[in-house]
Every structure is written in structure tokens, then in C-alpha cells.
Design a protein around this motif. Structure first.
Motif, PDB file in Angstrom:
ATOM      1  N   LEU A 162      42.838  44.334  32.039  1.00 34.88           N
ATOM      2  CA  LEU A 162      43.652  45.342  32.728  1.00 34.88           C
ATOM      3  C   LEU A 162      44.705  44.656  33.572  1.00 34.88           C
ATOM      4  O   LEU A 162      45.888  44.971  33.494  1.00 34.88           O
ATOM      5  CB  LEU A 162      42.775  46.224  33.617  1.00 34.88           C
ATOM      6  CG  LEU A 162      43.536  47.279  34.398  1.00 34.88           C
ATOM      7  CD1 LEU A 162      44.170  48.284  33.451  1.00 34.88           C
ATOM      8  CD2 LEU A 162      42.633  47.984  35.391  1.00 34.88           C
ATOM      9  N   MET A 163      44.280  43.686  34.392  1.00 32.70           N
ATOM     10  CA  MET A 163      45.202  43.000  35.265  1.00 32.70           C
ATOM     11  C   MET A 163      44.944  41.514  35.137  1.00 32.70           C
ATOM     12  O   MET A 163      43.817  41.097  34.892  1.00 32.70           O
ATOM     13  CB  MET A 163      44.966  43.420  36.721  1.00 32.70           C
ATOM     14  CG  MET A 163      45.306  44.854  36.995  1.00 32.70           C
ATOM     15  SD  MET A 163      45.507  45.117  38.739  1.00 32.70           S
ATOM     16  CE  MET A 163      43.839  45.127  39.269  1.00 32.70           C
ATOM     17  N   PRO A 164      45.973  40.713  35.323  1.00 30.03           N
ATOM     18  CA  PRO A 164      45.739  39.270  35.276  1.00 30.03           C
ATOM     19  C   PRO A 164      44.893  38.861  36.483  1.00 30.03           C
ATOM     20  O   PRO A 164      45.058  39.406  37.570  1.00 30.03           O
ATOM     21  CB  PRO A 164      47.144  38.687  35.365  1.00 30.03           C
ATOM     22  CG  PRO A 164      47.963  39.749  35.994  1.00 30.03           C
ATOM     23  CD  PRO A 164      47.377  41.054  35.601  1.00 30.03           C
ATOM     24  N   ASP A 165      44.001  37.935  36.270  1.00 28.10           N
ATOM     25  CA  ASP A 165      43.193  37.458  37.383  1.00 28.10           C
ATOM     26  C   ASP A 165      44.080  36.759  38.411  1.00 28.10           C
ATOM     27  O   ASP A 165      43.918  36.899  39.602  1.00 28.10           O
ATOM     28  CB  ASP A 165      42.129  36.475  36.881  1.00 28.10           C
ATOM     29  CG  ASP A 165      41.042  37.201  36.107  1.00 28.10           C
ATOM     30  OD1 ASP A 165      40.954  38.436  36.280  1.00 28.10           O
ATOM     31  OD2 ASP A 165      40.310  36.561  35.344  1.00 28.10           O
ATOM     32  N   GLU A 166      44.991  35.989  37.896  1.00 31.14           N
ATOM     33  CA  GLU A 166      45.928  35.320  38.797  1.00 31.14           C
ATOM     34  C   GLU A 166      47.243  35.166  38.056  1.00 31.14           C
ATOM     35  O   GLU A 166      47.299  35.185  36.834  1.00 31.14           O
ATOM     36  CB  GLU A 166      45.388  33.957  39.199  1.00 31.14           C
ATOM     37  CG  GLU A 166      44.944  33.125  38.025  1.00 31.14           C
ATOM     38  CD  GLU A 166      44.226  31.866  38.464  1.00 31.14           C
ATOM     39  OE1 GLU A 166      44.212  30.906  37.679  1.00 31.14           O
ATOM     40  OE2 GLU A 166      43.712  31.846  39.604  1.00 31.14           O
ATOM     41  N   TRP A 167      48.290  35.072  38.821  1.00 27.71           N
ATOM     42  CA  TRP A 167      49.559  34.872  38.125  1.00 27.71           C
ATOM     43  C   TRP A 167      50.389  33.912  38.942  1.00 27.71           C
ATOM     44  O   TRP A 167      50.297  33.839  40.163  1.00 27.71           O
ATOM     45  CB  TRP A 167      50.278  36.192  37.875  1.00 27.71           C
ATOM     46  CG  TRP A 167      50.959  36.803  39.063  1.00 27.71           C
ATOM     47  CD1 TRP A 167      52.261  36.639  39.421  1.00 27.71           C
ATOM     48  CD2 TRP A 167      50.392  37.674  40.037  1.00 27.71           C
ATOM     49  NE1 TRP A 167      52.542  37.345  40.541  1.00 27.71           N
ATOM     50  CE2 TRP A 167      51.420  37.994  40.942  1.00 27.71           C
ATOM     51  CE3 TRP A 167      49.127  38.208  40.219  1.00 27.71           C
ATOM     52  CZ2 TRP A 167      51.208  38.838  42.033  1.00 27.71           C
ATOM     53  CZ3 TRP A 167      48.918  39.036  41.299  1.00 27.71           C
ATOM     54  CH2 TRP A 167      49.942  39.348  42.194  1.00 27.71           C
ATOM     55  N   GLY A 168      51.202  33.151  38.230  1.00 25.58           N
ATOM     56  CA  GLY A 168      52.020  32.163  38.904  1.00 25.58           C
ATOM     57  C   GLY A 168      53.356  32.765  39.278  1.00 25.58           C
ATOM     58  O   GLY A 168      54.037  33.356  38.448  1.00 25.58           O
ATOM     59  N   HIS A 169      53.673  32.646  40.537  1.00 25.13           N
ATOM     60  CA  HIS A 169      54.993  33.072  40.966  1.00 25.13           C
ATOM     61  C   HIS A 169      55.995  32.032  40.550  1.00 25.13           C
ATOM     62  O   HIS A 169      55.802  30.850  40.808  1.00 25.13           O
ATOM     63  CB  HIS A 169      55.002  33.162  42.492  1.00 25.13           C
ATOM     64  CG  HIS A 169      55.201  34.539  42.966  1.00 25.13           C
ATOM     65  ND1 HIS A 169      55.354  34.851  44.284  1.00 25.13           N
ATOM     66  CD2 HIS A 169      55.283  35.693  42.311  1.00 25.13           C
ATOM     67  CE1 HIS A 169      55.500  36.147  44.404  1.00 25.13           C
ATOM     68  NE2 HIS A 169      55.458  36.679  43.223  1.00 25.13           N
ATOM     69  N   GLY A 170      57.058  32.473  39.932  1.00 24.55           N
ATOM     70  CA  GLY A 170      58.136  31.525  39.720  1.00 24.55           C
ATOM     71  C   GLY A 170      58.822  31.285  41.054  1.00 24.55           C
ATOM     72  O   GLY A 170      58.699  32.074  41.973  1.00 24.55           O
TER      73      GLY A 170
END
Lengths: 296, 242, 218
Positions: free
Chosen positions: C183-191
């Protein structure tokens, strides 16, 4: 052939015994009246026969099977009472259609004719019917289902006299055309007299009488005479009912088999017949004197 | 009682129940409509200054609400007014339970299919009426997974329905369950909230994190059977139209 | 917090189920229920058909570009001319003739901002650099506009895009259960994102201490 057979049937409701060691059997294709005061166990008995309730002990056989949880008995019997509530969003025609789907012997013509005769509207709902109309409709279901065992619990509740009479005529005619085993419980025994073949009288969950109607009619006689003479003569015999009939005059009801009628006539007593419904009332009287005793 | 007789009675009762409990479809529509409204904000969302907000849309809430609807509806089937209506015509307890089992399966099928399709309703509504920039979809492309997913939805709903049916039957059997069962459920929820109780989370994972369709099928149908067995045993002596 | 949310959900559930219970008992007219149910079913079918004709893009897992050193590195070392022009998302060229300029942002949420003083006159040149943010395999930055910068009489307004809203459509959990979709990413990298302001030496730029602003070469 015995269609209904009960042996030592007891039904406990809480601590009270609604049925107490009841034993009787009913033959195929008879109309039996189930008579008794309020709380005598009429409804309990019919619900057990219809498989709705479970007997506490004893043996119940309907069509040679135990009715509780029997699909066969359920298909071949129907229990009709005034609390026979149908789903409120089905209209009357739809209810008839459901009945037709469920009961294999359903007589559609009869159902529709009665439906029209008693002026029901197909789109009416059961909940909106008056009490009498509802009873009439329930009886139509009971008639049209043509179940081998048809159980009516106070089927005429709320009906007016005319409709009651008509309903009983219909019942008899349909019974003659399609014989089956019918039990009717009712308060109005007089109106049923011509219909019933047998009478089963219950009191406090016990069987009091189980007689053919003809015998019940002849069961008791009323004697009117001078109090001392009458009481003297009846000493040692069971007096079902007694009341004052005037100064020094007494009216007493006794079993016909207990006395000799010619002797009574000889003693100058007036002999009168006692209606079967009065017999039932007198037999199940709570002690001598009935309700008057409360005010004594 | 022959098998054919039983089958005939079950079939008749099954169709009768559709007419009898038609009101259940009313509450289904209302429940799903409310769940769709709750879903308009997204089933989940993340946000940051750089990317703004991202809402993730799925009909998860509709599914969960449909589970609840199934539970409540099945519970209601066991209550007196519903039962009295059911037992008007030809029945016995076995045929009644079997037809209820099938009826609840049919309800679950309708509830599950509409919950599944409500996902499309939600997404189309978001697309048309919300001023959101749509990034994309994550549609399942494998037909096998789509079929397995739909069957799983139906099975889950059926499982909740049979749980409700069991609870209702137990309450009919012993009134004390009417107090006991809600207390247990609420107690468990509080336990989860306070301490994230391992055991309860494990139960959830047992059913809802299972990635093998076969195992999901076995687990849910086994639960359904168990629930119905308990219901049948507990109501075998139940009298009707009291 | 979790206790509160559980209680809230519990309450919502109780209310809805009480309503459902009441509705089930409600003696609604059969015809009305039929009409309601079938129109709902119709609506569902229509929307499913519509959904499949909508021009929707399937997510494609883009390879995350993490090539090259951090943008900050270029700024810290003053080598801004070496930054890959692909990372330039937006540029503004203003001519400003005043002596003082007030820098305002709308949400106290400025990206890292570097100010470079230049000898050129009346210069106000702003560049927004961004390395893309990937969420769920999407290059989210491709869907964002970047900040809006406007010059008025004596102030420079940098409006961030916090208000931008995006949607991603996901399958329901029983489908996710059998696939690797979440459903949602566990974590995501901010550019990374950086605003670069080149401004004439003689213009006095005014800003608050807490704004994320650094002077280059100091």
C-alpha cells in the motif's frame, strides 16, 4: 392408523410443568378439539407436536417420527397460531407463493378462492392486517397447505362470528374433500361441536378427557330439585357443578353414568342436558364454586 | 430423512432467505457507501515539503467495513425475529444451518464482489472529482492473482459472517455469551492498543498475511466449518417461536 | 496515540454497525431496497468499465538515479558550474534595481538555499536544482512543479508546493497479499533539492535567522 402418539410426555418450563405425564393417541383423518382453560398446556402440546418445541421427557410420535428436528414432520405438518408472523416486506400474494414452494400438497385454487372470498388485497402486508384478518389469512395458509397433520392454535382469534362460522364450514368441506388429521384448540367449543369428532380436554398439563364428541354430549346431565333431596341423593357421587337455582332449589351437574335417570325423575327432579362446553368448564373448574369463591 | 429430502429443503430455504433478508442488501449499500466516503482521503498517505502529499487509494476500508457488515448480518440471522420468520415453513435445524451457510456464502459473494468493484468506483470518483495529480496505478496484471484475490475477499467475508453466526448462536444458547463475547473482543482490542499483544497480532497475520492462496483457502474454510459446527451443536436443542 | 486511534476507530465501527443493525431491522419497502441495490450495482459496473478506459499509467519501476556526488558537495566547494544541467528544474531571471530585498517563504519550509554574491549589477538569478524523489518506483519529482518564486516591489516570495496533492491507485489488500505490491512504501529516499540565488553585491538581502539560507564563500 395412529398419526399422533404421546406417551408420558412432560414439558418443563422453568420449574412449572406445562405438560405432565400426558399420554394419548390420535387416529388418522380425524378432527380433534383441544380444549382447556388458559394455561392448560394446549399451545405447549401443539408446538411440541409441530416440532417447534422439544419435550422434556416422554415419547412423542407424529407420523411415526419424533417431530423435533424432523424434516419429514415439518413438511407434513403445519402449526398455525395468531402469532404466526410473516416477514413484513413480503406481501400476501408472495407469502402464498412461498407456501406453495414449501408444501408439496399445496392447493393453489383453494388458496386463491379463499383469498378473494375474504377480500384480501394481494399487495397488502401481513403486519398491516387487523387481528381477525390476520387469523383468517393464517387459516387460509393452514387449509391450503393440506398437510397430513394440521395444528390450529386458537385459529379464530379476533374473527367475527360470521367469519368464524364460514371458516369452520370451509374447514369441514375441505376436510371431507381431502381428509387429514386436524387438531384445533379453541375457547369456543359450542361453535366447534358440529365439526369435531373427538375432544381432548386438558387441565394443568394433564389429560382429563379424551372422548368422541357424541359421548361428550351425553357425558353429563343437569338436575334441578329441592336442595336437601338432591344433596341426599347425590351423596357419594361426584358433583361436577352446583349452584342455587332459587329458594331451596339446587342445580347440580353429574356424570350421566353415575346416576339412574328414571330414579331422578321419580324423585321429582328436572333433568336437563348439559352442553359439551359447559361440561368442559365444569370439569376443569378450580374447585367447587368457581370464581364466586374468590368473593366469599 | 433422506439426503435428497434434506437437499430439497435446503434449496427451498436458501431461496426463501433471499426474500426474507432482502434488507441486508440495504445495509450493505449503506455500509459500503459510508466506507467509500471514508476512503476519499486515501487509505494511506505520505507527505513532505518537497513532494506535497501523496494519497494511496484502495478499497481496503470498504473491505473491512464489509467484514463488519457480514459479521453483524450473520449475527442477526440468529436473533429471534429473523429466526421466527425463517422457521415458518418446512425446516429442521440441520437444513436451517446448511441453508444459512450457503446463504451467507452467497451474501459474501455479493458483498465481496461489490467491495472489490467499489475500489473502481472510488478510483474513478477520485480521478474525476478530485483535483489531484494522478501519478499512476499499481494494478494487478496477472489474471491468476485477480481471481485468487476475489475468491480470498469472498472467503474472508464468509469467515467473518460465520464468526458472527457462531457468536449469535452461542448467545441464543446461553445468554451469558451476550456479555462475555463483546467483553472479550473489546478487551483484545485494548490489549492490542496498549501492548501490541503478540498473540493477537499473530492471529491477524495467520489469516491476512498469508501469501499462499491454497493456505488462505484452507485456513478460512476450516474456520468457517468450525464456526458452523459450534453453531450447530449449540443450537441443536433450540426451540423456536417461543 | 495508537490507543486514541483504536478507540476512535472502535467508536466509528460501533456507530456504523449500530446503524447497519437498525437498517437491517428497518421495514424498508422491498421495492426501494431493490432500486437502491440495483442502482448501486449499476454504478459499480459502470465505474469498473470507466476505470479501464481511463488513461491511467501503470507504475514502472524506474531505476533510481544516484549518480554523481551530492548537490551539496558542489555548493560547499563552490563548483556549481559542474552540476549536471539535467538537475535544473526551474530558473528565474529578474532584474532588481532596489538596494534591499526581503526574502519571504510561505511555510517556513524552504529547501536549502545558497546565496551567491556577484559583481554584476541588478542581478537576481535563481535556479532550483532537484535530484528526483522515488516513491514506489515512481519518479515523483516528474509530477511536481517545484517552488513558485515571485518578485514584488521589495520582496522575493518563495512559495513551496506543500499543497500539491497526488494520488496513487493501489489494489486491495487481498490482492497485495499475493503479490509484491504494498500500500505504502516502508521508506522512501528524498531526492536533494537546493535553491541557488545569484544576486548583485550591492543588493542587501534580508532574511530571518531560521530560514535555511547560507551565503556562499563564507
Amino acid at each position: 392408523m395412529e398419526v399422533i402418539h404421546c406417551e408420558n410426555v412432560t414439558k418443563l418450563q422453568g420449574k412449572a410443568k406445562a405438560l405432565d405425564q400426558l399420554s394419548f393417541s390420535i387416529k388418522e383423518n380425524t378432527i380433534t378439539g383441544l380444549i382447556g382453560r388458559n394455561g392448560a398446556g394446549k399451545t405447549t402440546l401443539l408446538k411440541i407436536l409441530g416440532g417447534l418445541w422439544r419435550e422434556t421427557s416422554g415419547e412423542v410420535k407424529v407420523l411415526s417420527r419424533r417431530p423435533f428436528n424432523s424434516l419429514y414432520v415439518s413438511e407434513n405438518s403445519i402449526y398455525i397460531d395468531d402469532a404466526f408472523h410473516f416477514p413484513s416486506h413480503l406481501n400476501l400474494k408472495e407469502i402464498l407463493r412461498e407456501g406453495e414452494r414449501f408444501y408439496p400438497n399445496w392447493n393453489r385454487t383453494l388458496a386463491e378462492r379463499l383469498f378473494d372470498y375474504f377480500e384480501f388485497h394481494p399487495k397488502q402486508t401481513h403486519a398491516n392486517l387487523s387481528k381477525g384478518k390476520r387469523s383468517t389469512f393464517n387459516m387460509i395458509i393452514g387449509l391450503a397447505s393440506r398437510c397430513k397433520v394440521t395444528l390450529y392454535d386458537e385459529p379464530t382469534a379476533g374473527m367475527d362470528r360470521a367469519v368464524r362460522k364460514e371458516m369452520y364450514r370451509v374447514l369441514l368441506k375441505d376436510y371431507l374433500e381431502y381428509p387429514r388429521t386436524i387438531i384445533i384448540s379453541s375457547h369456543y367449543l359450542e361453535e366447534l361441536e358440529d365439526l369435531l369428532e373427538d375432544v381432548l380436554l386438558l387441565d394443568n398439563g394433564k389429560k382429563v378427557l379424551h372422548l368422541p364428541m357424541d359421548e361428550l354430549k351425553e357425558f353429563a346431565v343437569g338436575l334441578t330439585g329441592r336442595s336437601e333431596v338432591l344433596l341426599q341423593w347425590l351423596r357419594g357421587k361426584t358433583i361436577l357443578h352446583q349452584q342455587n337455582a332459587g329458594p331451596n332449589e339446587l342445580y347440580a351437574v353429574v356424570k350421566k353414568e353415575d346416576i339412574s335417570l328414571p330414579e331422578a325423575q321419580r324423585l321429582g327432579m328436572t333433568i336437563s342436558p348439559v352442553s359439551s362446553s359447559d361440561v368442559c368448564v365444569y370439569i376443569t373448574d378450580r374447585g367447587q364454586g368457581g370464581i364466586d369463591r374468590v368473593f366469599r | 430423512m433422506s439426503f435428497a429430502e434434506l437437499g430439497k429443503a435446503v434449496r427451498k430455504q436458501f431461496f426463501y432467505k433471499f426474500k426474507l433478508f432482502f434488507g441486508l442488501f440495504y445495509s450493505l449499500v449503506i455500509t459500503q457507501a459510508i466506507a467509500i466516503v471514508f476512503s476519499f482521503n486515501g487509505t494511506g498517505s505520505i507527505s513532505s515539503g518537497q513532494i506535497g502529499q501523496i494519497h494511496f487509494y484502495s478499497a481496503d476500508i470498504v473491505l473491512v467495513f464489509t467484514f463488519g457488515w457480514a459479521f453483524i448480518s450473520a449475527l442477526q440471522l440468529t436473533t429471534k425475529p429473523f429466526r421466527d420468520n425463517e422457521y415458518l415453513f418446512v425446516f429442521n435445524r440441520l437444513s436451517s444451518h446448511l441453508s444459512n451457510l450457503l446463504f451467507l456464502l452467497a451474501l459474501s459473494f455479493i458483498g465481496g464482489l461489490s467491495a472489490y468493484l467499489s475500489g473502481y468506483l472510488l478510483k474513478v470518483a477520485v480521478y474525476m472529482f478530485f483535483d489531484f495529480q494522478l501519478i499512476g496505478t499499481n494494478d494487478i496484471t496477472s489474471p491468476a492473482v485477480v481471481v485468487a484475490g476475489i475468491i480470498t475477499i469472498v472467503l474472508y467475508i464468509w469467515m467473518f459472517a460465520s464468526l458472527g453466526y457462531m457468536v449469535g448462536s452461542l448467545v441464543q444458547f446461553q445468554k451469558v455469551f451476550a456479555i462475555l463475547i463483546p467483553s472479550i473482543i473489546i478487551g483484545c482490542l485494548i490489549l492490542v492498543a496498549l501492548s501490541e499483544s503478540e498473540a493477537i497480532i499473530r492471529i491477524g497475520k495467520f489469516y491476512f498475511f498469508e501469501s499462499s492462496f491454497l493456505l488462505v483457502f484452507i485456513k478460512t474454510t476450516a474456520t468457517v466449518c468450525l464456526c458452523f459446527l459450534i453453531s450447530a451443536v449449540s443450537t441443536n436443542h433450540l426451540e423456536v417461536r417461543k | 496515540m495508537i490507543v486514541v486511534s483504536v478507540i476512535v476507530y472502535l467508536l466509528i465501527f460501533i456507530v456504523i454497525f449500530a446503524a447497519a443493525f437498525a437498517l437491517n431491522k428497518l421495514q424498508a419497502k422491498g421495492g426501494f431496497i431493490k432500486a437502491l441495490f440495483f442502482s448501486y450495482a449499476g454504478l459499480l459496473i459502470i465505474s469498473s468499465v470507466v476505470y479501464f478506459v481511463l488513461p491511467l499509467e501503470q507504475a514502472e519501476k524506474a531505476a533510481i538515479k544516484s549518480d554523481g556526488p551530492s548537490l551539496y558537495h558542489y555548493f560547499e566547494t563552490g563548483q556549481t558550474d559542474k552540476i549536471d544541467p539535467a538537475f535544473i528544474k526551474k530558473q528565474w531571471d529578474f532584474t532588481y534595481e532596489g538596494k534591499e530585498l526581503l526574502l519571504i517563504d510561505n511555510h517556513n519550509n524552504l529547501p536549502m538555499t545558497y546565496v551567491e554574491k556577484s559583481a554584476e549589477e541588478n542581478l537576481l538569478e535563481i535556479t532550483y536544482y532537484e535530484k528526483p524523489t522515488y516513491i514506489d518506483g515512481y519518479n515523483i519529482s516528474a509530477y511536481t512543479e517545484g517552488p513558485n518564486i515571485t518578485l514584488s516591489a521589495d520582496s522575493l516570495m518563495i512559495a513551496d508546493y506543500w499543497n500539491e496533492e497526488h494520488a496513487i491507485f493501489k489494489p486491495e489488500f487481498p490482492f497485495r497479499q499475493f503479490s509484491d505490491i504494498r500500500l505504502m512504501p516502508d521508506e522512501w529516499g528524498h531526492g536533494e533539492d537546493i535553491i541557488h540565488i545569484r544576486i548583485s553585491e550591492d543588493i542587501q538581502l534580508q532574511y530571518e535567522e531560521w530560514q535555511n539560507i547560507y551565503l556562499m564563500g563564507e
